[in-house]
Design a protein around this motif. Structure first.
Motif, PDB file in Angstrom:
ATOM      1  N   GLN A 232      -0.282  -2.420  -5.552  1.00  0.00           N
ATOM      2  CA  GLN A 232      -0.244  -3.635  -6.359  1.00  0.00           C
ATOM      3  C   GLN A 232       0.330  -4.797  -5.562  1.00  0.00           C
ATOM      4  O   GLN A 232      -0.214  -5.911  -5.580  1.00  0.00           O
ATOM      5  N   LEU A 233       1.410  -4.513  -4.838  1.00  0.00           N
ATOM      6  CA  LEU A 233       2.025  -5.565  -4.030  1.00  0.00           C
ATOM      7  C   LEU A 233       1.088  -6.018  -2.915  1.00  0.00           C
ATOM      8  O   LEU A 233       0.946  -7.222  -2.649  1.00  0.00           O
ATOM      9  N   SER A 258       8.088  -7.182  -8.644  1.00  0.00           N
ATOM     10  CA  SER A 258       9.441  -7.389  -8.110  1.00  0.00           C
ATOM     11  C   SER A 258      10.500  -6.874  -9.076  1.00  0.00           C
ATOM     12  O   SER A 258      11.509  -6.299  -8.656  1.00  0.00           O
ATOM     13  N   THR A 259      10.276  -7.074 -10.365  1.00  0.00           N
ATOM     14  CA  THR A 259      11.232  -6.588 -11.365  1.00  0.00           C
ATOM     15  C   THR A 259      11.345  -5.073 -11.320  1.00  0.00           C
ATOM     16  O   THR A 259      12.447  -4.512 -11.398  1.00  0.00           O
ATOM     17  N   ARG A 320      14.870   2.803   3.088  1.00  0.00           N
ATOM     18  CA  ARG A 320      14.354   1.732   3.956  1.00  0.00           C
ATOM     19  C   ARG A 320      13.036   1.171   3.413  1.00  0.00           C
ATOM     20  O   ARG A 320      12.806  -0.041   3.462  1.00  0.00           O
ATOM     21  N   ARG A 321      12.176   2.068   2.914  1.00  0.00           N
ATOM     22  CA  ARG A 321      10.899   1.592   2.381  1.00  0.00           C
ATOM     23  C   ARG A 321      11.115   0.696   1.168  1.00  0.00           C
ATOM     24  O   ARG A 321      10.437  -0.330   1.016  1.00  0.00           O
ATOM     25  N   LEU A 326      11.048  -4.718  -1.134  1.00  0.00           N
ATOM     26  CA  LEU A 326      11.771  -5.824  -1.765  1.00  0.00           C
ATOM     27  C   LEU A 326      11.677  -7.085  -0.905  1.00  0.00           C
ATOM     28  O   LEU A 326      11.488  -8.198  -1.420  1.00  0.00           O
ATOM     29  N   GLU A 327      11.805  -6.920   0.407  1.00  0.00           N
ATOM     30  CA  GLU A 327      11.708  -8.078   1.297  1.00  0.00           C
ATOM     31  C   GLU A 327      10.295  -8.648   1.289  1.00  0.00           C
ATOM     32  O   GLU A 327      10.109  -9.873   1.307  1.00  0.00           O
TER      33      GLU A 327
END
Length: 430
Positions: A232-233, A258-259, A320-321, A326-327
């Motif tokens: 999705q991202l 993001s939420t 880390r993933r 998130l970044e």
């Protein structure tokens, strides 16, 4: 004695250094150990329930009732010496008894913690260990038949520890009675303090190994969740260049992803932090054993590298993933917000241009109205002045048409000049 110059916590914190000393044990002996943890939100559990559960065990053996605010407790339960400790996420029960049961690792030794009492605990068993401590035979090779009989060969780790003062063996498997087994064989001249520290390190090793691997289950669940969110991202990021879809709608989709990522980070941050801390303790306990190879067997370090460290790397990889996703979401959000700002700026520019055109039109209309106003006012002014000056013109034998013709340019100029003056005053006053 407290001194006004002392920090209020000085004595309490110093006493904490000595609150949990290692037991003093003599071979042969048996250690039975439990670590109990609430499955959810254990760090914020009601610790009073832990103490009450301990009090029930003490009552069965006629031992003194623990202090309700206790963080650690020691008592004799029949032939066993009990040590109870409360930790951030769990409580531990360690019972030590002289001698060995007739059958090695006999489940009867674990009955110091009755099954019905364990079932009523305010948590679940995260670790259950039984340690068999005996004297090392003169020829250490005599241990091999016993180790082969007690442990699974494919996962057996057997090592010399503490400058070859003892042999430690275990396979990190759970036996049919639910106990994990460790065997310790010490040289006859090994002191009780050293034996106690060795057993305590083994108990810590298994306890914190079990606690750290709780993060593996979380990591697997989180990986499944990220596997669903990652496409999705990626689709949102790839579709950002598509001008056919409004940026504000794309931003809404990104906010939804993001939420969910932020929620996952909040839910797992404590577990991952605890896993990292527990892993450090596990490796510290292994290092403190100062192991060397015993009869060509597998070392604890090798076992940890092959069986334990991959699990810890999986946890770190998931962490880390999640951070990387998130970044990515944050960067995509910044780009989308920039795109939305540019789009809104373009809209504002278009609105301003429309307003300029309207203002120009209004100005033209105003000039037209001013011109018409001059004509209309002049018309009526000429008429009024004509009536006012007609008697004088008649007396002077001036024709009325000539009078009107002469007044018209003067009145038009006067009206035009007056309107300009009024307009200038209004403009200066604004």
């Amino acid at each position: 004695m407290m001194d006004d110059a002392d920090h209020p916590l000085r004595y309490e914190l110093v006493n904490e250094l000595h609150a949990r000393p290692s037991p003093r044990l003599e071979a042969p002996c048996t250690a039975v150990f439990l670590a109990i943890k609430e499955p959810l939100d254990a760090a914020n559990r009601d610790r009073g329930r832990d103490v009450e559960h301990l009090a029930q065990l003490c009552a069965r053996h006629g031992a003194p009732r623990p202090d309700p605010q206790a963080g650690h407790y020691k008592a004799n339960l029949g032939r066993y010496k009990l040590r109870w400790e409360s930790h951030t996420e769990f409580v531990t029960y360690a019972a030590f008894a002289r001698g060995l049961p007739p059958r090695p690792f006999d489940p009867v030794a674990g009955e110091v913690f009755p099954a019905d009492w364990q079932a009523a605990a305010p948590g679940k068993r995260a670790a259950a260990v039984m340690v068999h401590v005996d004297v090392l035979p003169e020829d250490p090779r005599d241990l091999l038949p016993r180790l082969e009989d007690w442990f699974a060969a494919d996962s057996l780790a057997s090592v010399w520890v503490l400058d070859q003062s003892a042999v430690v063996a275990g396979d990190f498997r759970i036996d049919p009675a639910g106990w994990m087994r460790f065997a310790v064989f010490v040289r006859p001249d090994t002191g009780s303090g050293r034996i106690g520290r060795l057993v305590q390190r083994l108990l810590d090793l298994e306890t914190y190994r079990a606690m750290s691997m709780l993060g593996l289950g979380r990591a697997r669940q989180l990986t499944q969740r990220m596997n669903a969110l990652d496409p999705q991202l990626s689709a949102i990021v790839q579709g950002m260049a598509d001008d056919a879809r409004p940026a504000d709608l794309v931003l809404q989709d990104l906010l939804s992803v993001s939420t969910q990522l932020e929620s996952a980070a909040t839910q797992n941050s404590f577990r991952f932090g605890a896993t990292s801390a527990y892993e450090a303790i596990v490796m510290d306990r292994v290092e403190a054993l100062r192991e060397t190879r015993f009869m060509g067997g597998q070392m604890l370090t090798e076992f940890m590298q092959r069986r334990y460290q991959p699990a810890m790397r999986t946890v770190k990889s998931a962490e880390r993933r999640l951070t990387a996703m998130l970044e990515r979401a944050e960067r995509a959000g910044e780009l989308l917000r920039t795109r939305v700002d540019v789009w809104r700026s373009a809209q504002n520019q278009e609105i301003m241009e429309r307003m300029d055109r309207r203002a120009d039109l209004q100005l033209r209309l105003q000039h037209t109205v001013e011109g018409l106003s001059v004509v209309a006012i002049s018309y009526y002014a000429v008429g009024l002045l004509g009536y006012a000056l007609y008697p004088l013109a008649h007396a002077l034998h001036i024709d009325k048409a000539v009078l009107i013709a002469g007044l018209t340019p003067l009145v038009v100029f006067g009206v035009w000049w007056s309107l300009r003056r009024i307009k200038a005053r209004l403009h200066d006053g604004h």
